[in-house]
Motif scaffolding. Structure first.
Motif, PDB file in Angstrom:
ATOM      1  N   THR A 190      33.927 -73.653  32.799  1.00 32.53           N
ATOM      2  CA  THR A 190      34.781 -74.836  32.910  1.00 32.53           C
ATOM      3  C   THR A 190      36.070 -74.439  33.603  1.00 32.53           C
ATOM      4  N   LEU A 191      36.752 -75.439  34.143  1.00 32.82           N
ATOM      5  CA  LEU A 191      38.046 -75.196  34.779  1.00 32.82           C
ATOM      6  C   LEU A 191      39.033 -76.239  34.269  1.00 32.82           C
ATOM      7  N   GLU A 192      40.198 -75.762  33.810  1.00 35.20           N
ATOM      8  CA  GLU A 192      41.250 -76.667  33.331  1.00 35.20           C
ATOM      9  C   GLU A 192      42.242 -76.933  34.460  1.00 35.20           C
ATOM     10  N   ALA A 193      42.911 -78.083  34.381  1.00 31.67           N
ATOM     11  CA  ALA A 193      43.883 -78.458  35.418  1.00 31.67           C
ATOM     12  C   ALA A 193      44.972 -77.403  35.549  1.00 31.67           C
ATOM     13  N   GLY A 194      45.392 -77.134  36.779  1.00 30.65           N
ATOM     14  CA  GLY A 194      46.494 -76.220  37.031  1.00 30.65           C
ATOM     15  C   GLY A 194      46.162 -74.754  36.832  1.00 30.65           C
ATOM     16  N   THR A 195      44.898 -74.434  36.568  1.00 37.86           N
ATOM     17  CA  THR A 195      44.535 -73.029  36.381  1.00 37.86           C
ATOM     18  C   THR A 195      43.572 -72.592  37.480  1.00 37.86           C
ATOM     19  N   THR A 196      43.304 -71.294  37.487  1.00 36.21           N
ATOM     20  CA  THR A 196      42.385 -70.750  38.485  1.00 36.21           C
ATOM     21  C   THR A 196      41.298 -69.944  37.799  1.00 36.21           C
ATOM     22  N   LEU A 197      40.081 -70.260  38.168  1.00 36.93           N
ATOM     23  CA  LEU A 197      38.944 -69.487  37.690  1.00 36.93           C
ATOM     24  C   LEU A 197      38.418 -68.663  38.852  1.00 36.93           C
ATOM     25  N   ALA A 198      38.262 -67.363  38.646  1.00 32.33           N
ATOM     26  CA  ALA A 198      37.719 -66.520  39.709  1.00 32.33           C
ATOM     27  C   ALA A 198      36.243 -66.281  39.460  1.00 32.33           C
ATOM     28  N   ILE A 199      35.449 -66.428  40.507  1.00 34.38           N
ATOM     29  CA  ILE A 199      34.039 -66.056  40.433  1.00 34.38           C
ATOM     30  C   ILE A 199      33.891 -64.797  41.276  1.00 34.38           C
ATOM     31  N   VAL A 200      33.600 -63.679  40.596  1.00 32.17           N
ATOM     32  CA  VAL A 200      33.606 -62.377  41.240  1.00 32.17           C
ATOM     33  C   VAL A 200      32.176 -61.897  41.425  1.00 32.17           C
ATOM     34  N   GLY A 201      31.885 -61.366  42.587  1.00 31.12           N
ATOM     35  CA  GLY A 201      30.556 -60.808  42.791  1.00 31.12           C
ATOM     36  C   GLY A 201      30.430 -60.221  44.168  1.00 31.12           C
ATOM     37  N   GLU A 202      29.366 -59.437  44.372  1.00 33.98           N
ATOM     38  CA  GLU A 202      29.135 -58.835  45.674  1.00 33.98           C
ATOM     39  C   GLU A 202      28.125 -59.687  46.435  1.00 33.98           C
ATOM     40  N   SER A 203      27.705 -59.205  47.604  1.00 31.63           N
ATOM     41  CA  SER A 203      26.752 -60.004  48.371  1.00 31.63           C
ATOM     42  C   SER A 203      25.447 -60.126  47.575  1.00 31.63           C
ATOM     43  N   GLY A 204      24.867 -61.324  47.595  1.00 34.83           N
ATOM     44  CA  GLY A 204      23.642 -61.550  46.850  1.00 34.83           C
ATOM     45  C   GLY A 204      23.878 -61.876  45.383  1.00 34.83           C
ATOM     46  N   SER A 205      25.132 -62.026  44.985  1.00 31.31           N
ATOM     47  CA  SER A 205      25.400 -62.313  43.574  1.00 31.31           C
ATOM     48  C   SER A 205      25.211 -63.786  43.266  1.00 31.31           C
ATOM     49  N   GLY A 206      25.128 -64.629  44.294  1.00 21.79           N
ATOM     50  CA  GLY A 206      24.959 -66.062  44.078  1.00 21.79           C
ATOM     51  C   GLY A 206      26.270 -66.818  44.079  1.00 21.79           C
ATOM     52  N   LYS A 207      27.386 -66.138  44.353  1.00 22.67           N
ATOM     53  CA  LYS A 207      28.674 -66.817  44.266  1.00 22.67           C
ATOM     54  C   LYS A 207      28.830 -67.892  45.336  1.00 22.67           C
ATOM     55  N   THR A 208      28.319 -67.619  46.531  1.00 20.16           N
ATOM     56  CA  THR A 208      28.418 -68.622  47.591  1.00 20.16           C
ATOM     57  C   THR A 208      27.506 -69.816  47.302  1.00 20.16           C
ATOM     58  N   THR A 209      26.342 -69.552  46.712  1.00 18.62           N
ATOM     59  CA  THR A 209      25.438 -70.651  46.362  1.00 18.62           C
ATOM     60  C   THR A 209      26.094 -71.565  45.329  1.00 18.62           C
ATOM     61  N   ILE A 210      26.792 -70.971  44.366  1.00 17.23           N
ATOM     62  CA  ILE A 210      27.495 -71.781  43.374  1.00 17.23           C
ATOM     63  C   ILE A 210      28.552 -72.647  44.059  1.00 17.23           C
ATOM     64  N   ALA A 211      29.285 -72.039  44.992  1.00 17.68           N
ATOM     65  CA  ALA A 211      30.314 -72.795  45.717  1.00 17.68           C
ATOM     66  C   ALA A 211      29.687 -73.965  46.466  1.00 17.68           C
ATOM     67  N   ARG A 212      28.570 -73.719  47.129  1.00 15.56           N
ATOM     68  CA  ARG A 212      27.936 -74.779  47.920  1.00 15.56           C
ATOM     69  C   ARG A 212      27.392 -75.891  47.033  1.00 15.56           C
ATOM     70  N   MET A 213      26.933 -75.540  45.831  1.00  6.97           N
ATOM     71  CA  MET A 213      26.464 -76.576  44.912  1.00  6.97           C
ATOM     72  C   MET A 213      27.640 -77.413  44.408  1.00  6.97           C
TER      73      MET A 213
END
Lengths: 332, 262, 288
Positions: free
Chosen positions: B25-48
């Motif tokens: 979840t993400l709360e207003a005014g805060t930042t959540l970092a999604i950390v991972g290397e290539s193939g971790s699925g982080k870009t797929t999550i962003a695109r979804m």
């Protein structure tokens, strides 16, 4: 004993009918078995330095100054001597290993061809040697890897293959041009560890080109910081981090976010990095520098000794007396 | 206020699982970092999250609205645009080479505020430009006349034009020079303070993650391996993979000594 | 060994752009402009009626007022050449215009929607490309009946796959760029992004390919007319003139075939060069 020596190296490239200076007088010595970092941002021409050393500049490039390898004039080498120089003296590893490998030929073809051509080895011997070289870069199942194609290997493994290939000619100097930039962080650590071990076991000299001061410091004895086609600071890597002298180096170290703690605000350097050909007559960093005075714009500073460092800054001595905190540059 | 709610999100391409059971979840005014290397699925999550890919399973809600399925109506697409915007990594490909900042922002403003007249739009363009630190000359310059950092400012201004509640920063500072990266990180922090926007920061750079984020989520092979406040994740990593990432960060004076295994 | 890791050295794009067009490119552009003007005003500036028969003057050589001489029927060759420019030169323009419009629409749609539509389009294109365009046109005209409209339409359709294939690959590259995704996330309608953003950015490639196609179309339309399937005699047309001049060639009066043939070759050559230069310039601009 000095292995490689660059003296007032200048390079001009023809771009669209006009000439563009990319190196504005680089002086650098690398001793046998020494590792030197060359760090800079885009436009600093750090890669051009490596290309000049291996004589791989684009056609039409004009080179001025001297490059000496083991006392021998590199710029004066003939075609045949140049081939020997590239095969046995200086090897290069580039950023993208996939670009270095032919996708339709196996790893074995790639490694053995070089061994057969440059070392004159028969095929069976070349394969055995290739397996040894792969073992040296931490690839144990070399026999199997030799039969594989580039697309079957990860970026980190491919970069190891390229390093193994670079070792085939038993070079004395390895030019590593951002060899880990295209790789993941954990893979980067592996590649850097391999380079570090190689240079210890083989007594290999290393010119490590990077945009990352921390990374260069982790494997280099000395680090040179480049800005707009010239070296602005050169000193022992640990010293460079402890007591940076040039405002640009200070700015770079201060601008990087800290892995240990979140800072209230990053000390960004205002403005954009300058390319060598855009450099003004005075100090190239003057426009972005918090300590700039009239002399900085008027005179081009020379690289001068200041305690343990070589610094290209009119103000370096004056700034030295201030506390390091004061020298940390503008907050933007 | 809860801006983003992601529940057991999964995505597969054919029989390859790119993302498995990811929740955050993400709360207003805060930042959540999604950390991972290539193939971790982080870009797929962003695109979804951005609606550029459809999840195979799970639920995504932004500002309370479900966006697990593609938007059907144009008005629905515009509503989603005002909930979440994205800033990409490569400042060279993320701008239309034929559009200056002004024309680019004008197009977006016309879409989201049809009632705005030309003068009001121009005023808003100037406002967004000054917010992102671009001067008048840069407003009318084509992308090829701008540096990487300036282009990234344009991309941020374009995202802000829709006044989104959430900004997705997909490796938005990793392609920039260190000296410029610091400017953009400061700018992002300022924008967050000024507008209360929430960030989802996709990054492989732990120092950037430390600087900008409150909470972090570490991904490996599409699964969450660690999730918690950023300071805890980085200072007391519990998962071996997080420790590996942490130890891989180069530091001066520390010889790299990781065993080289293939 | 190091030689193997030498990256290809290519000229920087600015240098590429400056030399890509060159003298030949400018010359062919000039030829195309001159021919287009002639095609538009040809019939009005023709010194004589191109249809006026004067059997006494059959095969006469050049004389005052008749710079190129006469054909078998004693018609003024220069006037027929000028009048014939209209079908010979503007015909291909119509053909290529049609192929470009349809081809790039299909290509952009395929690149945009991807998945099954793209697969289907690629399959159809591959099959269509296996047939020579001219053969397809001959078959169509054979069924529909000869004449300029039929020949134009048939060739137009025949060139669609060529156009679509090239534009599709350019569009795919463009659609894959982040700004397209960014605009989608902004909620911009797909058609608007495709028409206002993707198409303008691949436009130079479309124009370059269109110019190349014009070269083929000029030759192919003339060939159809030569075969008697396109423009019908006695209407003046370069293809028709090459065919009509054949009897003269046998009798030792090659002027009609030669002048019409030279015009065709020059036109096709100019289009070809221009197209190549335009495409090369696009490539130079992309390689940054």
């Amino acid at each position: 004993m000095t292995l490689l020596s660059l003296k007032a190296l200048r390079v001009v490239l023809p771009v669209g009918g006009s000439d563009r200076q990319v190196l504005r007088g680089v002086d650098l010595d690398i001793a046998e078995g020494e590792s030197v970092g060359l760090v800079g941002e885009s436009g600093s021409s750090k890669s051009m330095t490596a290309r000049a050393i291996s004589r791989m500049l684009p056609p039409g490039a004009r080179v001025d100054g001297r490059i000496e390898f083991d006392g021998c004039d590199v710029l004066g080498l003939g075609r045949k001597e140049l081939r020997t120089y590239r095969a046995h003296d200086v090897a290069t590893v580039f950023q993208d290993p996939r670009a270095a490998l032919n996708p339709v030929r196996t790893i074995g073809d790639f490694l053995c061809e070089g061994l057969r051509l440059t070392m004159g080895m028969p095929t069976a011997m070349a394969r055995r040697r290739a397996v040894d070289l792969l073992a040296e870069v931490g690839i144990d199942d070399g026999e199997r890897r030799l039969r594989q194609y580039p697309h079957q290997l990860s970026g980190g493994l491919l970069q190891r293959v390229v390093i193994a290939a670079a070792l085939a000619g038993e070079p004395r100097l390895l030019l590593a041009d951002e060899p880990t930039t295209a790789l993941d962080v954990s893979t980067q650590a592996e590649i850097v560890a391999i380079l570090d071990r190689l240079r210890r076991t083989r007594g290999l000299a290393l010119l490590f080109i990077s945009h990352d001061l921390d990374l260069a410091a982790s494997i280099c004895d000395r680090t040179a910081v480049m800005y707009a086609g010239e070296i602005v600071e050169l000193q022992a890597s640990t010293e460079l981090h402890r007591a940076p002298r040039h405002p640009y180096t200070i700015g770079l170290l201060g601008a990087r976010p800290d892995i240990e703690q979140a800072l209230p605000r990053l000390r960004a350097i205002p403005g954009q990095p300058l390319a060598a050909f855009e450099a003004p007559p005075g100090c190239a960093f003057a426009d972005r520098c918090a300590h700039c005075v009239a002399a900085c714009r008027a005179d081009h500073p020379r690289l001068e000794q200041l305690s343990t460092a070589l610094v290209r800054c009119h103000r370096a001595e004056a700034l030295q007396t201030h506390s390091p905190g004061l020298a940390k540059g503008k907050v933007s | 206020m809860r801006l983003v709610e992601v529940d057991r999100l999964s995505k597969s391409f054919g029989d390859r699982l790119a993302v498995t059971d990811v929740s955050f979840t993400l709360e207003a005014g805060t930042t959540l970092a999604i950390v991972g290397e290539s193939g971790s699925g982080k870009t797929t999550i962003a695109r979804m999250l951005a609606g550029l890919e459809t999840p195979t399973a799970g639920r995504i809600a932004v500002c309370g609205d479900d966006r697990s399925r593609p938007a059907r109506r144009a008005s629905e697409r515009r509503d989603r645009a005002r909930q979440l915007q994205i800033v990409f990594q490569d400042p060279y490909s993320s701008l239309d080479p034929r559009q200056s900042l002004s024309t680019c922002l004008d197009e977006v403003l016309r879409l989201h505020h049809p009632a705005m007249d030309r003068a009001a739009r121009a005023a808003r363009v100037a406002e967004l430009a000054s917010l992102t630190g671009l001067d008048g000359r840069q407003q009318s310059a084509l992308p090829r006349e701008l540096s990487g950092g300036q282009r990234q400012r344009v991309a941020i201004a374009r995202a802000l034009a829709a006044e989104p509640a959430v900004m997705l920063l997909d490796e938005s500072v990793s392609a920039l020079d260190v000296s410029v990266q610091a400017q953009i990180l400061n700018l992002l922090a300022d924008i967050r303070a000024a507008t209360g926007v929430g960030y989802i920061l996709i990054s492989h750079d732990l120092a950037v993650v430390r600087q900008l984020s409150d909470r972090s989520l570490v991904l490996r092979h599409g699964r969450v391996v660690e999730h918690g406040p950023t300071s805890e994740v980085l200072d007391q990593p519990t998962h071996p993979y997080t420790r590996l990432l942490r130890d891989s960060v180069p530091r001066p004076g520390r010889r790299p000594a990781r065993p080289a295994n293939s | 060994m190091t030689a193997m890791v030498l990256p290809g050295v290519r000229p920087t794009h600015k240098a590429g752009r400056a030399s890509a067009f060159g003298l030949a490119g400018r010359l062919s552009a000039a030829v195309v402009i001159i021919f287009t003007v002639v095609a538009l005003i040809g019939p009005w500036v023709a010194p004589h009626d191109p249809q006026a028969v004067d059997l006494k003057a059959s095969f006469w050589g050049p004389d005052a007022g008749h710079l190129l001489g006469y054909d078998a029927a004693g018609r003024d060759l220069l006037s027929r050449l000028l009048a014939g420019a209209r079908t010979s030169f503007l015909g291909p323009l119509v053909i290529v215009g049609f192929a470009t419009l349809l081809g790039s629409s299909i290509a952009v749609a395929a690149a945009w929607y991807g998945r099954w539509l793209d697969s289907a389009v690629v399959a159809v294109l591959d099959v269509a490309l296996a047939f020579p365009g001219l053969l397809l046109a001959v078959l169509t005209v054979a069924i529909v009946g000869p004449g300029l409209p039929a020949a134009t339409l048939a060739l137009g359709v025949a060139y669609v796959p060529h156009m679509a294939r090239l534009v599709r690959s350019a569009a795919l590259r463009e659609v894959g760029r982040d700004y397209v995704d960014a605009l989608r996330v902004q909620g911009l309608p797909a058609v608007r992004i495709a028409v206002r953003h993707v198409l303008p950015n691949i436009w130079p490639i479309v124009i370059g390919q269109a110019a190349l196609t014009l070269a083929w179309a000029t030759v192919d339309l003339a060939a159809l007319s030569y075969l008697g399937l396109g423009v019908q005699p006695p209407q003046p047309d370069w293809g028709v003139m090459v065919a009509a001049g054949q009897s003269g060639v046998l009798q030792g009066y090659p002027a009609e075939s030669v002048v019409a043939g030279v015009c065709l070759v020059v036109a096709a050559g100019a289009f070809n060069l221009l197209g190549q230069r335009l495409l090369r310039r696009c490539e130079g601009a992309r390689a940054r």
